[in-house]
Design a protein around this motif. Structure first.
Motif, short mmCIF file in Angstrom:
data_model
loop_
_atom_site.label_atom_id
_atom_site.label_comp_id
_atom_site.label_asym_id
_atom_site.label_seq_id
_atom_site.Cartn_x
_atom_site.Cartn_y
_atom_site.Cartn_z
N PRO A 86 10.94 7.08 19.08
CA PRO A 86 9.82 6.90 19.83
C PRO A 86 9.60 7.15 20.88
CG PRO A 86 9.62 5.23 18.01
CD PRO A 86 10.79 5.83 18.70
N ALA A 87 8.24 8.02 20.92
CA ALA A 87 8.40 8.48 22.75
C ALA A 87 7.00 8.38 23.23
CB ALA A 87 8.72 9.32 23.31
N ILE A 88 6.06 7.74 24.02
CA ILE A 88 4.68 8.14 24.65
C ILE A 88 5.20 9.46 25.90
CG2 ILE A 88 2.75 7.30 25.99
CD1 ILE A 88 3.77 4.72 24.34
N GLY A 89 3.59 10.15 26.07
CA GLY A 89 4.20 11.09 26.36
C GLY A 89 2.85 12.44 27.19
N GLU A 90 2.57 12.48 28.46
CA GLU A 90 1.08 13.44 28.48
C GLU A 90 1.58 15.16 28.12
OE1 GLU A 90 -1.07 14.26 32.69
OE2 GLU A 90 0.61 12.19 32.73
N VAL A 91 0.44 15.45 28.16
CA VAL A 91 0.52 16.59 27.41
C VAL A 91 1.14 17.90 28.36
CG1 VAL A 91 -0.87 18.44 26.16
CG2 VAL A 91 -0.29 16.17 25.06
N ASN B 144 7.30 13.36 28.89
CA ASN B 144 7.36 11.71 28.45
C ASN B 144 7.31 11.20 29.58
OD1 ASN B 144 7.81 12.29 25.56
ND2 ASN B 144 10.10 12.75 26.22
N THR B 145 7.05 9.54 29.47
CA THR B 145 7.21 9.01 30.01
C THR B 145 7.35 7.37 29.99
OG1 THR B 145 4.49 8.10 29.46
CG2 THR B 145 4.46 9.43 31.23
N HIS B 146 7.75 7.14 28.14
CA HIS B 146 8.55 6.26 28.29
C HIS B 146 9.35 6.22 26.74
CE1 HIS B 146 5.83 4.06 30.76
NE2 HIS B 146 6.04 3.38 31.05
N LEU C 52 4.83 1.31 21.26
CA LEU C 52 5.99 1.82 21.27
C LEU C 52 6.71 -0.31 20.18
CD1 LEU C 52 7.17 3.38 24.58
CD2 LEU C 52 6.69 4.06 21.97
N ALA C 53 5.32 -0.87 20.29
CA ALA C 53 5.69 -2.33 20.00
C ALA C 53 6.60 -2.01 18.38
CB ALA C 53 4.70 -3.00 19.87
N GLN C 54 7.46 -2.67 17.74
CA GLN C 54 7.66 -2.69 16.00
C GLN C 54 7.06 -3.97 15.54
OE1 GLN C 54 11.89 -1.85 17.64
NE2 GLN C 54 12.19 -0.08 15.80
N GLY C 55 6.17 -4.19 16.37
CA GLY C 55 5.11 -5.40 15.15
C GLY C 55 4.56 -5.00 13.95
N ASP D 20 -5.41 18.81 24.44
CA ASP D 20 -6.09 18.32 25.88
C ASP D 20 -4.63 18.31 26.98
OD1 ASP D 20 -8.63 19.31 25.13
OD2 ASP D 20 -8.72 17.02 25.07
N LYS D 21 -5.14 19.09 27.89
CA LYS D 21 -3.38 18.78 29.25
C LYS D 21 -4.20 17.15 30.09
CE LYS D 21 -2.10 21.17 33.16
NZ LYS D 21 -2.36 22.06 34.03
N GLY D 22 -3.24 16.23 29.87
CA GLY D 22 -2.97 15.36 30.48
C GLY D 22 -3.47 14.13 29.41
N GLN D 23 -3.24 14.38 27.89
CA GLN D 23 -3.37 13.77 26.95
C GLN D 23 -2.84 12.85 26.81
OE1 GLN D 23 -6.54 12.80 23.86
NE2 GLN D 23 -4.84 11.83 24.03
N LEU D 24 -2.33 11.76 26.47
CA LEU D 24 -1.30 11.30 26.57
C LEU D 24 -0.97 10.59 25.21
CD1 LEU D 24 -1.83 7.64 28.25
CD2 LEU D 24 -0.30 9.51 28.69
N VAL D 25 0.32 11.25 24.13
CA VAL D 25 -0.03 11.09 22.34
C VAL D 25 2.03 10.47 22.48
CG1 VAL D 25 -0.83 13.29 22.68
CG2 VAL D 25 1.69 13.65 23.30
N LEU D 26 1.95 10.44 21.47
CA LEU D 26 2.93 9.52 20.89
C LEU D 26 3.50 10.35 19.85
CD1 LEU D 26 4.89 6.46 20.79
CD2 LEU D 26 2.90 5.70 18.13
N HIS D 27 4.98 9.94 20.07
CA HIS D 27 5.71 11.60 19.27
C HIS D 27 6.97 11.11 19.54
CE1 HIS D 27 7.71 12.95 21.95
NE2 HIS D 27 6.77 12.48 23.34
#
Length: 333
Positions: free
Chosen positions: A76-81, A42-44, A123-126, A87-94
């Protein structure tokens, strides 16, 4: 790769509003992905006020499980596989935030393909604000719009969205003079009413002398009561939050009573509806496309307050509840 990672657990059920001592920063073995899972660094991750309801255990009508002492928080989080079928390095939302490494199911991960110029904007709640204003309230040119909780994650975007949809005047509410100034100077609000400075009804009477056509309510309570009195005939109310109950020390986050003048609702033909994204599955894709275009054009901002490091995460929810953030609250790992 470290053999352990850090995560945030609920240490005890709070007596009143959550405090940092109600959470604990724990070390755990680095998780290994099972069949169909991916290992994500996870990054954020997002800190959202709905956690108050989950911690309070009042989850009736909420499509998320309650949190018990010992449970790891989530959201909600953003991270790198790092490993697994994606795919390794793919950014995903989970949804496995509040930890440095997560093992969500690959099917529960959403690859981020550059729809938004900054991945953190996912991650915006718009989406709720956009859906409520387009599907329930139908904002159009000439409307005066009142957004309660305007300095929060939803409100900071809602006022901007209302303006982009054609609203002529946008009024917000907040509890801080500094936030009121920022709403007007940075986000284009025409006026703000200040919680606690004077009765909301009297402040609205001045800020919206010609009445209110649309209300996007994230709070409830006194502010919703006052909005009904200030509403024009045919006004449309869209409810997207209940912070008055969630952030009350006397409640557990699962109720938010408000007094509404039903005579005014009847005689002025006011409509009130609660917004749920589940009922409008087409909104998310439409919102992201427009959000991305607006961001690239410089027509909208995504305000958020950054909490640096998971070691500070136990303070993040209490800080949000205490009003120490502007816009969304995002923990950056």
């Amino acid at each position: 790769m470290n053999a352990t990672h850090r995560l945030v657990r609920l240490a005890r059920r709070p007596a009143g509003l959550p405090a940092p001592a109600d959470f604990t920063l724990a070390h755990a073995p680095l998780p290994r992905p099972g069949a169909g899972q991916v290992l994500v660094r996870n990054t954020h991750f997002l800190v959202f006020p709905g956690l108050r309801t989950l911690i309070g255990g009042e989850t009736r009508d909420v499509p998320l499980p309650p949190l018990h002492p010992g449970d790891t928080l989530f959201g909600p989080a953003i991270g790198e596989v790092v490993d697994g079928p994606l795919d390794k390095g793919q950014l995903v939302l989970h949804l496995q935030g509040w930890r440095e490494y997560a093992t969500p199911a690959a099917a529960a991960c959403r690859p981020l393909e550059g729809v938004l110029p900054d991945p953190v904007a996912h991650l915006a709640q718009g989406s709720a604000a956009y859906g409520a204003l387009t599907r329930l309230a139908g904002v159009h040119g000439g409307d005066t719009v009142f957004v309660t909780g305007a300095a929060g994650a939803v409100g900071t975007l809602a006022g901007q969205i209302a303006r982009l949809l054609g609203a002529t005047r946008v009024i917000g509410s907040t509890g801080s003079p500094d936030k009121a100034r920022r709403l007007e100077r940075e986000l284009g609000y025409d006026a703000t009413v200040l919680r606690g400075a004077a009765p909301i009804a009297s402040q609205l009477a001045e800020a919206a002398a010609a009445g209110i056509d649309v209300v996007l309510d994230t709070v409830g309570g006194e502010q919703l009561t006052a909005a009904v009195h200030a509403a024009n005939p045919g006004a449309r109310f869209a409810l997207v939050g209940a912070l008055d109950g969630q952030l009350s020390a006397n409640r557990a986050g699962g109720s938010a009573p408000a007094v509404l003048d039903t005579y005014r609702l009847l005689t002025r033909g006011i409509t009130i509806a609660g917004y749920s994204g589940v009922d409008h599955p087409d909104v998310e894709t439409e919102w992201e496309a427009r959000f991305g275009d607006w961001l690239r054009a410089g027509d909208i901002r995504f305000p958020y307050t950054t909490v640096h490091g998971i070691e500070r995460a136990p303070q993040a929810l209490p800080g949000l509840i205490a009003g120490r953030s502007f816009g969304a609250t995002v923990v950056e790992l």
